[in-house]
Design a protein around this motif. Structure first.
Motif, PDB file in Angstrom:
ATOM      1  N   ILE A 113     -32.479  14.046  -2.452  1.00  0.00           N
ATOM      2  CA  ILE A 113     -32.389  15.322  -3.176  1.00  0.00           C
ATOM      3  C   ILE A 113     -33.749  15.903  -3.533  1.00  0.00           C
ATOM      4  O   ILE A 113     -33.837  17.027  -4.022  1.00  0.00           O
ATOM      5  CB  ILE A 113     -31.550  15.183  -4.465  1.00  0.00           C
ATOM      6  CG1 ILE A 113     -32.247  14.253  -5.467  1.00  0.00           C
ATOM      7  CG2 ILE A 113     -30.145  14.694  -4.151  1.00  0.00           C
ATOM      8  CD1 ILE A 113     -31.625  14.280  -6.852  1.00  0.00           C
ATOM      9  N   ALA A 114     -34.826  15.130  -3.285  1.00  0.00           N
ATOM     10  CA  ALA A 114     -36.146  15.530  -3.790  1.00  0.00           C
ATOM     11  C   ALA A 114     -36.627  16.850  -3.217  1.00  0.00           C
ATOM     12  O   ALA A 114     -37.226  17.663  -3.938  1.00  0.00           O
ATOM     13  CB  ALA A 114     -37.158  14.414  -3.503  1.00  0.00           C
ATOM     14  N   LYS A 115     -36.386  17.094  -1.939  1.00  0.00           N
ATOM     15  CA  LYS A 115     -36.882  18.334  -1.333  1.00  0.00           C
ATOM     16  C   LYS A 115     -36.106  19.557  -1.808  1.00  0.00           C
ATOM     17  O   LYS A 115     -36.643  20.658  -1.875  1.00  0.00           O
ATOM     18  CB  LYS A 115     -36.835  18.208   0.183  1.00  0.00           C
ATOM     19  CG  LYS A 115     -37.871  17.210   0.719  1.00  0.00           C
ATOM     20  CD  LYS A 115     -37.922  17.164   2.232  1.00  0.00           C
ATOM     21  CE  LYS A 115     -38.994  16.198   2.711  1.00  0.00           C
ATOM     22  NZ  LYS A 115     -39.064  16.104   4.190  1.00  0.00           N
ATOM     23  N   GLU A 116     -34.829  19.335  -2.162  1.00  0.00           N
ATOM     24  CA  GLU A 116     -34.036  20.435  -2.701  1.00  0.00           C
ATOM     25  C   GLU A 116     -34.393  20.726  -4.160  1.00  0.00           C
ATOM     26  O   GLU A 116     -34.120  21.812  -4.669  1.00  0.00           O
ATOM     27  CB  GLU A 116     -32.541  20.091  -2.621  1.00  0.00           C
ATOM     28  CG  GLU A 116     -32.020  19.874  -1.209  1.00  0.00           C
ATOM     29  CD  GLU A 116     -30.563  19.431  -1.223  1.00  0.00           C
ATOM     30  OE1 GLU A 116     -29.921  19.559  -2.292  1.00  0.00           O
ATOM     31  OE2 GLU A 116     -30.084  18.958  -0.188  1.00  0.00           O
ATOM     32  N   LYS A 117     -34.979  19.730  -4.843  1.00  0.00           N
ATOM     33  CA  LYS A 117     -35.326  19.864  -6.262  1.00  0.00           C
ATOM     34  C   LYS A 117     -36.815  19.558  -6.433  1.00  0.00           C
ATOM     35  O   LYS A 117     -37.203  18.501  -6.932  1.00  0.00           O
ATOM     36  CB  LYS A 117     -34.491  18.891  -7.106  1.00  0.00           C
ATOM     37  CG  LYS A 117     -32.988  19.024  -6.964  1.00  0.00           C
ATOM     38  CD  LYS A 117     -32.475  20.224  -7.719  1.00  0.00           C
ATOM     39  CE  LYS A 117     -30.949  20.295  -7.676  1.00  0.00           C
ATOM     40  NZ  LYS A 117     -30.446  21.464  -8.430  1.00  0.00           N
ATOM     41  N   PRO A 118     -37.687  20.456  -6.008  1.00  0.00           N
ATOM     42  CA  PRO A 118     -39.130  20.167  -6.002  1.00  0.00           C
ATOM     43  C   PRO A 118     -39.733  19.946  -7.387  1.00  0.00           C
ATOM     44  O   PRO A 118     -40.814  19.376  -7.504  1.00  0.00           O
ATOM     45  CB  PRO A 118     -39.737  21.409  -5.330  1.00  0.00           C
ATOM     46  CG  PRO A 118     -38.722  22.481  -5.510  1.00  0.00           C
ATOM     47  CD  PRO A 118     -37.389  21.800  -5.473  1.00  0.00           C
ATOM     48  N   GLU A 119     -39.035  20.377  -8.419  1.00  0.00           N
ATOM     49  CA  GLU A 119     -39.550  20.198  -9.775  1.00  0.00           C
ATOM     50  C   GLU A 119     -39.173  18.844 -10.368  1.00  0.00           C
ATOM     51  O   GLU A 119     -39.662  18.462 -11.440  1.00  0.00           O
ATOM     52  CB  GLU A 119     -39.018  21.310 -10.688  1.00  0.00           C
ATOM     53  CG  GLU A 119     -37.563  21.165 -11.135  1.00  0.00           C
ATOM     54  CD  GLU A 119     -36.530  21.386 -10.026  1.00  0.00           C
ATOM     55  OE1 GLU A 119     -35.340  21.124 -10.272  1.00  0.00           O
ATOM     56  OE2 GLU A 119     -36.912  21.820  -8.921  1.00  0.00           O
TER      57      GLU A 119
END
Length: 313
Positions: free
Chosen positions: A220-226
């Motif tokens: 999920i990290a790339k979809e949630k860069p923050e």
């Protein structure tokens, strides 16, 4: 006055004060504040090599004894020979063994903490053989010969009774509780802002799925860069993997998004991490209690846990 002895070797290594060590330390802090308890009970604290420099342990209300030495570093000699002999000489009314095992040399009234976790560790865990053997011998001895058994949840009580074949009326329950400060405090790291990270607190081994937590975060990290993932705890996998896995994931993501603290001593810093987290993840196959979700919930932070009897309790 009732004389109660407590095995305190678990407090000597500050970096190992998870679970049992924290429970013992909190018990002493509560005793220190409770004048009625002090009139009824006299506490004898037994250490192996030294007495830690905690403020609570400087209080003269405790009778503190070092029964091993810095040159004699053997836990087994301390736990199974020196400590029980000294406790018998002190003519205690009760001896509390919080670390699951009871020495066969101690033949008077003993209270022992037992959990289903320690049973599964010696049955199917990844501990070295000598530790599995010790747990097998001395937890079963405790189950058979202790005056009372302490369980830390009703769910664990039922499991301990079944696994060790103990009658339920021999077991009493005292649940753990959160003890962290709830005052507003700052962030542990300038990179971590309020509600921009998922938190994992606890030692890391297969049944707690730290590895899978990191791999799920990568998805999920790339979809949630923050968003970041913060893990606090020692790598207890049979073959240590956390450092290399975290480095690999951070390299793939192009920045340090997975942050690992092996140990955080300050309660204030742990409190900061809890209260500022987006959510706390503690997906464990089996626990006797599981304190991190309780502490997270005390800060109003949502928790992700297994759907099982313990977590409903």
């Amino acid at each position: 006055m009732i004389k109660l002895g407590i095995e305190c070797e678990n407090l000597e290594d500050e970096k190992s004060r998870w679970g049992i060590g924290q429970m013992v330390l909190n018990l002493m802090k509560e005793y220190e504040k409770n004048l009625e308890w002090q009139k009824e009970y006299k506490l004898y604290l037994y250490f192996n090599q030294f007495i830690p420099d905690d403020e609570v342990l400087r209080n003269p209300v405790f009778t503190k004894k070092i029964v091993g030495s810095r040159s004699l570093k053997s836990f087994n000699i301390f736990y199974h020979i020196l400590m029980p002999i000294r406790a018998l000489r002190d003519n205690l009314d009760f001896m509390f063994f919080p670390a699951y095992m009871m020495s066969p040399l101690y033949y008077k009234k003993a209270i022992v903490t037992l959990t289903n976790d320690v049973y599964y560790e010696y049955k199917t865990g990844s501990l070295p053989f000598k530790y599995k053997l010790a747990y097998r011998l001395f937890t079963n001895w405790a189950a058979k010969f202790a005056y009372k058994v302490l369980a830390i949840s009703e769910t664990s009580k039922k499991e301990v009774a079944r696994l060790y074949n103990i009658p339920l009326n021999k077991i009493f329950v005292s649940r753990l509780g959160g003890s962290l400060s709830h005052g507003r405090v700052g962030n542990i790291s300038s990179k971590l802002n309020e509600k921009n990270y998922i938190l994992y607190v606890g030692q890391m081994f297969p049944r707690r799925h730290a590895k899978e937590t990191i791999l799920a975060f990568e998805m999920i990290a790339k979809e949630k860069p923050e968003l970041n993932l913060v893990l606090v705890g020692r790598d207890k996998y049979k073959k240590a993997m956390m450092a290399s896995l975290i480095a690999e994931i951070n390299n793939k993501l192009g920045e340090k998004r997975v942050i690992h603290y092996e140990y955080i001593e300050s309660d204030d810093e742990i409190s900061r991490l809890y209260q500022n987290a987006l959510l706390d993840i503690y997906v464990s196959d089996s626990e006797a209690f599981g304190l991190p979700p309780v502490e997270s919930a005390s800060f109003g932070v949502p928790v992700v846990v297994m759907d099982n009897e313990l977590n409903h309790e």
